[in-house]
Design an enzyme around this catalytic site. Structure first.
Site, PDB file in Angstrom:
ATOM      1  N   ASP A  15       0.992  -1.123  -0.065  1.00  0.00           N
ATOM      2  CA  ASP A  15       0.025   0.159   0.078  1.00  0.00           C
ATOM      3  C   ASP A  15       0.895   1.186   0.078  1.00  0.00           C
ATOM      4  O   ASP A  15       2.104   1.124  -0.112  1.00  0.00           O
ATOM      5  CB  ASP A  15      -1.064   0.043   1.300  1.00  0.00           C
ATOM      6  CG  ASP A  15      -0.450   0.180   2.250  1.00  0.00           C
ATOM      7  OD1 ASP A  15       0.970   0.361   2.650  1.00  0.00           O
ATOM      8  OD2 ASP A  15      -1.115   0.096   3.715  1.00  0.00           O
ATOM      9  N   CYS A  72       3.268  -3.199   3.978  1.00  0.00           N
ATOM     10  CA  CYS A  72       2.443  -2.121   4.616  1.00  0.00           C
ATOM     11  C   CYS A  72       3.046  -1.290   5.775  1.00  0.00           C
ATOM     12  O   CYS A  72       3.966  -1.576   5.985  1.00  0.00           O
ATOM     13  CB  CYS A  72       1.011  -2.549   4.784  1.00  0.00           C
ATOM     14  SG  CYS A  72       0.511  -3.480   6.259  1.00  0.00           S
ATOM     15  N   THR A  74       2.711  -1.621   9.033  1.00  0.00           N
ATOM     16  CA  THR A  74       2.913  -2.495  10.009  1.00  0.00           C
ATOM     17  C   THR A  74       3.181  -3.975   9.604  1.00  0.00           C
ATOM     18  O   THR A  74       3.684  -4.777  10.342  1.00  0.00           O
ATOM     19  CB  THR A  74       1.774  -2.583  11.210  1.00  0.00           C
ATOM     20  OG1 THR A  74       0.727  -3.015  10.818  1.00  0.00           O
ATOM     21  CG2 THR A  74       1.916  -1.210  11.925  1.00  0.00           C
ATOM     22  N   HIS A 105       8.940 -23.779   9.575  1.00  0.00           N
ATOM     23  CA  HIS A 105       7.944 -24.795  10.285  1.00  0.00           C
ATOM     24  C   HIS A 105       6.699 -24.642   9.381  1.00  0.00           C
ATOM     25  O   HIS A 105       5.688 -25.544   9.658  1.00  0.00           O
ATOM     26  CB  HIS A 105       7.753 -24.216  11.626  1.00  0.00           C
ATOM     27  CG  HIS A 105       8.941 -24.840  12.741  1.00  0.00           C
ATOM     28  ND1 HIS A 105       8.998 -24.409  13.821  1.00  0.00           N
ATOM     29  CD2 HIS A 105      10.252 -25.451  12.088  1.00  0.00           C
ATOM     30  CE1 HIS A 105       9.962 -24.879  14.520  1.00  0.00           C
ATOM     31  NE2 HIS A 105      11.088 -25.260  13.492  1.00  0.00           N
ATOM     32  N   HIS A 141       5.284 -30.805  11.323  1.00  0.00           N
ATOM     33  CA  HIS A 141       4.647 -29.542  10.673  1.00  0.00           C
ATOM     34  C   HIS A 141       3.707 -29.863   9.482  1.00  0.00           C
ATOM     35  O   HIS A 141       2.807 -29.120   9.370  1.00  0.00           O
ATOM     36  CB  HIS A 141       5.927 -28.819  10.257  1.00  0.00           C
ATOM     37  CG  HIS A 141       6.944 -28.290  11.374  1.00  0.00           C
ATOM     38  ND1 HIS A 141       6.565 -27.741  12.352  1.00  0.00           N
ATOM     39  CD2 HIS A 141       8.351 -28.696  11.453  1.00  0.00           C
ATOM     40  CE1 HIS A 141       7.314 -27.572  13.380  1.00  0.00           C
ATOM     41  NE2 HIS A 141       8.729 -28.288  12.883  1.00  0.00           N
TER      42      HIS A 141
END
Length: 165
Positions: A15, A72, A74, A105, A141
């Site tokens: 963004d 973005c 955060t 993982h 996993h």
């Protein structure tokens, strides 16, 4: 970085808050031998991260690209949006360790970064570790990823997906 990247075709998007970091990372990736398909945005003008998150996730899930990187402010919003696309496993990483674990993982196929919380050099180190780390393929996993796929694809509850280890 290795001379023959495993995940050669990268879908990349951001963004407005992640625009500058996305552009910088894209240049670094191309310099390192990767192919980048840019899904936008193309300026720092305000826009909505879900538009770019969905496009990158769909490109990865469809096989058009091998993997994806989203940026973005955060990394939180873009990772939430990308994970709404069935088959996307977008991991928000903030250091090399989280990047390694996301791949090893969780077999994450999309990396999310927060441009307002990490610097460019750290972002590049995270990207390199994430791209170079293979999925471990360990049974535990694989079993966990299978449970996620079952819940995602069939709409079953977490209780129904439980099995004894």
């Amino acid at each position: 970085m290795s001379s023959t990247p495993k995940h050669r075709r990268i879908a990349i998007g951001s963004d407005h808050a992640g625009f500058e970091l996305k552009e910088w990372l894209k240049a670094k990736l191309i310099e390192a031998g990767y192919e980048c398909q840019d899904f936008g945005t193309d300026s720092p003008q305000s826009c909505d991260y879900p538009d770019f998150s969905f496009a990158v996730a769909q490109a990865v899930v469809s096989g058009q690209c091998d993997t994806g990187i989203l940026v973005c402010g955060t990394g939180i919003g873009t990772s939430i949006a990308a994970n709404k696309v069935r088959g996307a496993r977008c991991a928000l990483c903030w250091n090399e360790y989280t990047a390694r674990m996301a791949r090893s993982h969780n077999d994450a196929n999309i990396l999310a970064l927060g441009a307002r919380v990490i610097g460019a050099e750290l972002a590049w180190e995270i990207v390199k570790v994430w791209l170079e780390t293979p999925f471990s393929g360990e049974e535990r996993h694989c079993r966990r990823l299978q449970k996620i796929s079952q819940m995602e694809g069939e709409g079953i509850s977490p209780q129904e997906a439980k099995t004894t280890c």
